[in-house]
Scaffold this motif. Structure first.
Motif, mmCIF file in Angstrom:
data_model
loop_
_atom_site.group_PDB
_atom_site.id
_atom_site.type_symbol
_atom_site.label_atom_id
_atom_site.label_comp_id
_atom_site.label_asym_id
_atom_site.label_seq_id
_atom_site.Cartn_x
_atom_site.Cartn_y
_atom_site.Cartn_z
ATOM 1 N N GLY A 538 0.784 -1.212 0.000
ATOM 2 C CA GLY A 538 0.000 0.000 0.000
ATOM 3 C C GLY A 538 0.820 1.268 0.000
ATOM 4 N N TYR A 539 2.125 1.171 -0.181
ATOM 5 C CA TYR A 539 2.932 2.388 -0.198
ATOM 6 C C TYR A 539 2.618 3.187 -1.448
ATOM 7 C CZ TYR A 539 6.766 5.622 0.032
ATOM 8 O OH TYR A 539 7.498 6.774 0.093
ATOM 9 N N GLN A 540 2.061 4.382 -1.272
ATOM 10 C CA GLN A 540 1.465 5.105 -2.381
ATOM 11 C C GLN A 540 2.470 5.685 -3.356
ATOM 12 O OE1 GLN A 540 -1.779 7.459 -1.228
ATOM 13 N NE2 GLN A 540 -2.611 5.794 -0.045
ATOM 14 N N GLY A 541 3.666 5.948 -2.884
ATOM 15 C CA GLY A 541 4.639 6.559 -3.784
ATOM 16 C C GLY A 541 5.362 5.573 -4.672
ATOM 17 N N SER A 542 5.136 4.275 -4.491
ATOM 18 C CA SER A 542 5.920 3.290 -5.227
ATOM 19 C C SER A 542 5.672 3.355 -6.728
ATOM 20 C CB SER A 542 5.599 1.886 -4.707
ATOM 21 O OG SER A 542 4.219 1.597 -4.871
ATOM 22 N N ALA A 543 4.504 3.831 -7.157
ATOM 23 C CA ALA A 543 4.219 3.911 -8.590
ATOM 24 C C ALA A 543 5.135 4.899 -9.295
ATOM 25 C CB ALA A 543 2.756 4.303 -8.808
ATOM 26 N N ARG A 544 5.603 5.912 -8.582
ATOM 27 C CA ARG A 544 6.484 6.917 -9.185
ATOM 28 C C ARG A 544 7.950 6.658 -8.888
ATOM 29 N NH1 ARG A 544 3.124 9.908 -6.087
ATOM 30 N NH2 ARG A 544 4.916 10.747 -4.940
ATOM 31 N N LEU A 545 8.208 5.572 -8.168
ATOM 32 C CA LEU A 545 9.578 5.303 -7.751
ATOM 33 C C LEU A 545 10.468 5.036 -8.947
ATOM 34 C CD1 LEU A 545 11.482 4.652 -5.330
ATOM 35 C CD2 LEU A 545 10.838 2.276 -5.651
ATOM 36 N N PRO A 546 11.578 5.761 -9.079
ATOM 37 C CA PRO A 546 12.528 5.441 -10.144
ATOM 38 C C PRO A 546 13.113 4.060 -9.891
ATOM 39 C CG PRO A 546 13.460 7.040 -8.625
ATOM 40 C CD PRO A 546 12.031 6.885 -8.245
ATOM 41 N N LYS A 547 13.562 3.428 -10.954
ATOM 42 C CA LYS A 547 14.088 2.076 -10.808
ATOM 43 C C LYS A 547 15.325 2.098 -9.934
ATOM 44 C CE LYS A 547 15.481 -2.048 -13.323
ATOM 45 N NZ LYS A 547 15.690 -2.681 -14.630
ATOM 46 N N ILE A 548 15.299 1.287 -8.883
ATOM 47 C CA ILE A 548 16.438 1.200 -7.985
ATOM 48 C C ILE A 548 16.637 -0.251 -7.566
ATOM 49 C CG2 ILE A 548 16.115 3.535 -7.066
ATOM 50 C CD1 ILE A 548 14.969 2.241 -4.524
ATOM 51 N N ALA A 549 17.821 -0.549 -7.095
ATOM 52 C CA ALA A 549 18.103 -1.802 -6.405
ATOM 53 C C ALA A 549 18.235 -1.466 -4.930
ATOM 54 C CB ALA A 549 19.391 -2.420 -6.934
ATOM 55 N N TRP A 550 17.671 -2.278 -4.061
ATOM 56 C CA TRP A 550 17.756 -1.941 -2.646
ATOM 57 C C TRP A 550 17.728 -3.193 -1.782
ATOM 58 C CZ3 TRP A 550 13.009 -2.098 -4.917
ATOM 59 C CH2 TRP A 550 11.941 -2.595 -4.180
ATOM 60 N N LYS A 551 18.229 -3.034 -0.572
ATOM 61 C CA LYS A 551 18.280 -4.125 0.407
ATOM 62 C C LYS A 551 17.924 -3.571 1.768
ATOM 63 C CE LYS A 551 19.299 -8.260 1.984
ATOM 64 N NZ LYS A 551 18.512 -8.039 3.214
ATOM 65 N N THR A 552 17.160 -4.351 2.502
ATOM 66 C CA THR A 552 16.778 -3.960 3.854
ATOM 67 C C THR A 552 17.546 -4.798 4.871
ATOM 68 O OG1 THR A 552 14.944 -5.530 3.875
ATOM 69 C CG2 THR A 552 14.476 -3.302 3.102
ATOM 70 N N GLY A 553 17.492 -4.369 6.108
ATOM 71 C CA GLY A 553 18.122 -5.110 7.188
ATOM 72 C C GLY A 553 17.508 -4.725 8.513
ATOM 73 N N THR A 554 17.447 -5.697 9.412
ATOM 74 C CA THR A 554 16.932 -5.467 10.760
ATOM 75 C C THR A 554 17.863 -6.159 11.740
ATOM 76 O OG1 THR A 554 14.669 -5.507 9.892
ATOM 77 C CG2 THR A 554 14.934 -5.691 12.279
ATOM 78 N N SER A 555 18.336 -5.445 12.734
ATOM 79 C CA SER A 555 19.285 -6.034 13.678
ATOM 80 C C SER A 555 18.554 -6.847 14.737
ATOM 81 C CB SER A 555 20.116 -4.935 14.342
ATOM 82 O OG SER A 555 19.308 -4.134 15.186
ATOM 83 N N TYR A 556 19.325 -7.645 15.455
ATOM 84 C CA TYR A 556 18.776 -8.479 16.514
ATOM 85 C C TYR A 556 18.104 -7.603 17.571
ATOM 86 C CZ TYR A 556 18.528 -11.776 20.397
ATOM 87 O OH TYR A 556 18.086 -12.562 21.429
ATOM 88 N N GLY A 557 16.917 -8.013 17.999
ATOM 89 C CA GLY A 557 16.174 -7.243 18.980
ATOM 90 C C GLY A 557 15.422 -6.077 18.385
ATOM 91 N N ARG A 558 15.419 -5.987 17.052
ATOM 92 C CA ARG A 558 14.727 -4.900 16.349
ATOM 93 C C ARG A 558 15.164 -3.527 16.876
ATOM 94 N NH1 ARG A 558 9.017 -6.838 13.990
ATOM 95 N NH2 ARG A 558 9.499 -9.042 13.784
ATOM 96 N N ARG A 559 16.490 -3.377 16.942
ATOM 97 C CA ARG A 559 17.046 -2.105 17.395
ATOM 98 C C ARG A 559 17.433 -1.193 16.237
ATOM 99 N NH1 ARG A 559 19.162 -6.029 20.949
ATOM 100 N NH2 ARG A 559 18.718 -5.602 23.151
ATOM 101 N N ASP A 560 17.681 -1.768 15.084
ATOM 102 C CA ASP A 560 18.129 -0.992 13.928
ATOM 103 C C ASP A 560 17.370 -1.453 12.694
ATOM 104 O OD1 ASP A 560 20.731 0.251 15.181
ATOM 105 O OD2 ASP A 560 20.844 -1.900 15.596
ATOM 106 N N ALA A 561 16.845 -0.498 11.959
ATOM 107 C CA ALA A 561 16.187 -0.782 10.675
ATOM 108 C C ALA A 561 16.969 -0.068 9.580
ATOM 109 C CB ALA A 561 14.733 -0.313 10.703
ATOM 110 N N TRP A 562 17.334 -0.810 8.535
ATOM 111 C CA TRP A 562 18.138 -0.270 7.440
ATOM 112 C C TRP A 562 17.412 -0.452 6.119
ATOM 113 C CZ3 TRP A 562 23.031 1.547 8.903
ATOM 114 C CH2 TRP A 562 23.534 1.096 10.124
ATOM 115 N N SER A 563 17.651 0.467 5.229
ATOM 116 C CA SER A 563 17.237 0.309 3.839
ATOM 117 C C SER A 563 18.213 1.114 2.993
ATOM 118 C CB SER A 563 15.796 0.790 3.616
ATOM 119 O OG SER A 563 15.322 0.373 2.350
ATOM 120 N N ILE A 564 18.914 0.433 2.114
ATOM 121 C CA ILE A 564 19.933 1.081 1.290
ATOM 122 C C ILE A 564 19.645 0.755 -0.164
ATOM 123 C CG2 ILE A 564 22.405 1.335 0.858
ATOM 124 C CD1 ILE A 564 22.898 0.325 3.674
#
Length: 808
Positions: A538-564
């Protein structure tokens, strides 16, 4: 003039020169003014400024910022003969002396601009003696510096009321423009205030200042100093001005650079004002919406892939928010990277020929010398392709690949990529490194992904750009005895050239090839898949998103959220969490960090052409078995196309099915030594890895085992010609176990065996324990001390391990 007179004159001149040099040495020039440290954007505009050591706003005005209009207004108002005298105007002194002596006209001190500079550098009480000292100092300044540099110094020191000094400080704090962007009316306004800074206070006495400004504009018109139309426009311009806050963009980077370059008045960064302002606003507004989820901070870094210039740097959601540690720099904070290192690991595995995108890896409960990783969702898939393992960020396949590559090899590559904490902790790191069991920063991770975007080539990020070489150092800054023209020829920084924002200029210094262009392309191709489990629903901006490659990450205990993420132009790194280290149940890279990443890319590259990477010539296609991803073997009817690296990727043939000779009723199997002349048939059996077979059986999935071998075969207890593996998976070899006697703790015995194995036989200290099925879990109460555990299968294979057992 005769010879003797000439000699006398020359002697007198020599003595005079010696005396002047002696006085110059005895009374050196005063120290350089203390300027307000300023951090500039790549285009030269001021991003952030600080008070100087004396708590004044004294921002250094460069020569290039002193416009002709400003020069003319100041010179014609303060010192019309500035360009002609030697620091002191004798005619003006005589005129002033006459007026002061006879009381005719306005009492004046006949100060030239140079004399005012001398007084501003060394403020003293206004006496005749001090006036004489000002004159001598003015002549000394004229001997050392050009007229342009003296005028520059004057414009840097003139008072504008309160703690504001210098024309640039006044221009930015009152008009929010640098001096070279001011209109004629604004320029004249700044020219008239220094004579009466306590009376003519901008924002308080605007009406009085307006009248005085217009009076001077009319005088300038009479002197034909500016075109009539320019004067008319300036007279019509209103004066609606007030004091504004000093520029305060990029506070974390500004503080970092000022600490890195102490005493430097002007530091030119690589940031671009527009992206920086957008990134700060997006981050602050986004984190505000996360407050109810127990999430208070975020950090963002935007890199130009071609130059590695940092174009936006957001250390926290709000630098001024002390309650949430807003002054902590999240770009440099050491955090657990979660799964963000997996793309780099698989790239290394591709370069070593260990995997290809369609190759399948086991995803089953596994024990790596005591380390039992789990997937994020606690589920297992049995076998998955490399591209699916990376896309879904599965932990067990990643740990398996790292165990094959080796932790040391992996951490050495991360050291090459500038991972300082990893380099420091390398001797203590293990297989958990790939799951976030190490420390890294957003800056290091973003630079690593920029290397993937740039065909595997790593360059350190660049935070600063050299100041323009055409702008010489200001007065009172040259080395003693160094002529001005020589200073103008000096390079002002790194020999690398940067354009605006560092755009369009490819760096060549300090390159390091981390992975091949082929591996970088394959990882990018996987990370750019349109169907992604980490695309927020349901993320509304995804239709306009330019083409990208990306990776997410979540640390143990859900202390850090990453998206690069990255495309051809930019790499954007996002971290979201709490600087306190407190976790949140909602904190995941997929749900929390990725929406901000999309916001940033939409702001940076809303209508970008979406140019994308093309496969390098070193890549090729081949047919592989759809069941294993390996080169098709004899029994691989289903095939598909996969990328591979010729001469590097493994050429191992698929054996996911194995042909066996079985009795007509399928009850027993034969080897070549015991096959009868008739009454047998050929049959294909699945041949997965032992741990995959055991997992399928435990899950009730189809896992047909090879029938028991012919019991009368002479080889049934001899050497197995298949070479199939048998391994004890529990307990661990050479481990120490401490069992609680009161709790009656037991030891688990389990093994991994081939599909042909039906039964195994367990021994403890060479004493038979019991027979069990190949997948059965056996529990025992072992003796204490050195213990030998042995397992044999129904094909005659045997394996032993040693361990230590103690009791509480």
């Amino acid at each position: 003039m005769n010879r003797r007179t000439g000699i006398r004159f020359g002697g007198i001149l020599l003595v005079a020169v010696i005396v002047l040099l002696g006085l110059n040495w005895t009374f050196p020039l005063p120290p350089a003014p203390q300027y307000s440290p300023m951090v500039l954007a790549a285009d030269g505009t001021v991003l952030h400024a600080y008070l100087n050591a004396t708590q004044k706003w004294r921002m250094k005005t460069e020569l290039a910022e002193i416009t002709p209009a400003l020069q003319q207004a100041i010179i014609h108002k303060e010192d019309r003969y500035f360009r002609y005298h030697f620091g002191v105007n004798p005619v003006a002194i005589l005129q002033a002396a006459g007026r002061n002596l006879f009381g005719r006209g306005r009492t004046t001190g006949a100060s030239t601009i140079t004399m005012q500079v001398a007084r501003l550098l060394e403020p003293k009480e206004r006496t005749v003696a001090n006036k004489l000292k000002e004159m001598l100092r003015a002549m000394q300044l004229e001997a050392h510096y050009s007229k342009a540099e003296i005028l520059q110094l004057y414009l840097n020191l003139v008072p504008y009321g309160g703690n504001i000094e210098g024309v640039k400080s006044a221009a930015l704090l009152y008009f929010q423009q640098p001096p070279d962007y001011l209109s004629l009316a604004q320029t004249v306004t700044l020219a008239i205030i220094p004579n009466q800074p306590r009376l003519l206070v901008l924002g308080k006495n605007n009406a009085l200042i307006l009248a005085e400004r217009n009076r001077w504009l009319r005088q300038f018109r009479q002197r034909r100093l500016f075109p009539d139309q320019d004067i008319a426009d300036a007279l019509a311009e209103p004066l609606d001005v007030r004091r504004h806050a000093a520029p305060a963009l990029a506070p974390h980077l500004a503080r970092r650079l000022v600490a890195q370059f102490p005493g430097q008045a002007i530091i030119r960064s690589t940031l671009r004002r527009g992206p920086q302002a957008q990134a700060e606003d997006l981050t602050k507004n986004y984190v505000r919406r996360l407050h109810e989820l127990g999430i208070s901070q975020a950090a963002v870094l935007v890199l130009n892939n071609r130059t590695r210039a940092v174009e936006a740097y957001v250390g926290s959601a709000d630098f001024a928010d002390a309650t949430r540690a807003g002054q902590v720099d999240g770009v440099r904070a050491v955090r657990s990277p979660g799964s963000t290192l997996k793309p780099f690991l698989y790239a290394l595995a591709l370069d070593r020929g260990l995997v290809t995108p369609k190759m399948k890896l086991p995803d089953v409960p596994s024990n790596f010398s005591g380390f039992r990783p789990e997937n994020f969702d606690k589920n297992f898939s049995g076998e998955v392709t490399v591209e699916r393992a990376l896309t879904y960020s599965l932990n067990i396949p990643a740990v398996r690949v790292l165990s094959e590559i080796g932790v040391v090899t992996f951490t050495d590559k991360l050291r090459d990529a500038g991972f300082q904490r990893v380099a420091h902790d390398a001797p203590r790191l293990g297989l958990s490194t790939i799951l976030g069991g190490c420390g890294t920063t957003l800056e290091e991770l973003t630079a690593l992904y920029a290397a993937l975007a740039d065909k595997g080539r790593y360059c350190a990020v660049r935070l600063t750009a050299p100041l323009p070489s055409t702008s010489p150092p200001g007065p009172l800054s040259k080395k003693e005895g160094e002529p001005n023209d020589r200073r103008r020829q000096k390079s002002s920084g790194s020999p690398l050239f940067f354009g605006e924002g560092g755009r369009g200029v490819r760096l060549t210094a300090g390159d390091a090839r981390l992975v091949s262009p082929a591996a970088a392309f394959l990882i990018t191709d996987i990370l750019a898949q349109h169907t992604r489990p980490d695309l927020p629903l349901g993320y509304q901006g995804s239709a306009r998103l330019p083409k990208i490659a990306w990776k997410t990450g979540t640390s143990y205990g859900r202390r850090d959220a990453w998206s690069i993420g990255y495309n051809q132009d930019y790499t954007v790194g996002v971290w979201v969490g709490n600087f306190s280290g407190e976790g949140s149940p909602a904190l995941t890279g997929t749900d929390i960090a990725t929406p901000l990443l999309f916001d940033l890319f939409n702001a940076l590259a809303y209508n970008s052409p979406n140019n994308w990477a093309t496969p390098p010539a070193s890549l090729d296609f081949r047919l592989v078995c759809a069941e294993s991803g390996l080169v098709p073997g004899e029994h691989c009817p289903n095939q598909l196309i996969d990328y591979y690296l010729p001469g590097i990727s493994s050429a191992r043939r698929c054996e996911h099915q194995r042909e066996a000779l079985v009795s007509a009723d399928g009850a027993i199997s034969y080897c070549r030594a015991c096959v009868p002349e008739a009454g047998f048939r050929r049959q294909l059996f699945l041949n997965p890895a032992p741990e995959v077979l055991a997992f399928r059986e435990s899950q009730g999935l189809p896992a047909t085992r090879l029938p028991a071998h012919n019991v009368v075969c002479r080889l049934v207890r001899g050497t197995d010609e298949t070479g199939a593996a048998l391994a004890i998976t529990s307990p661990l070899a050479n481990a120490e176990y401490l069992l609680n006697r009161a709790e009656k703790q037991q030891l688990l015995l389990s093994c991994a065996a081939g599909s042909e194995v039906r039964q195994v036989f367990w021994y403890v200290n060479d004493q038979f324990l019991r027979a069990a099925s190949a997948t059965e879990r056996v529990f025992i109460r072992p003796p204490t001390g050195n213990v030998k555990i042995s397992c044999a299968d129904d094909h005659g294979r045997n394996v032993d391990i040693q361990l230590q057992v103690a009791e509480l």
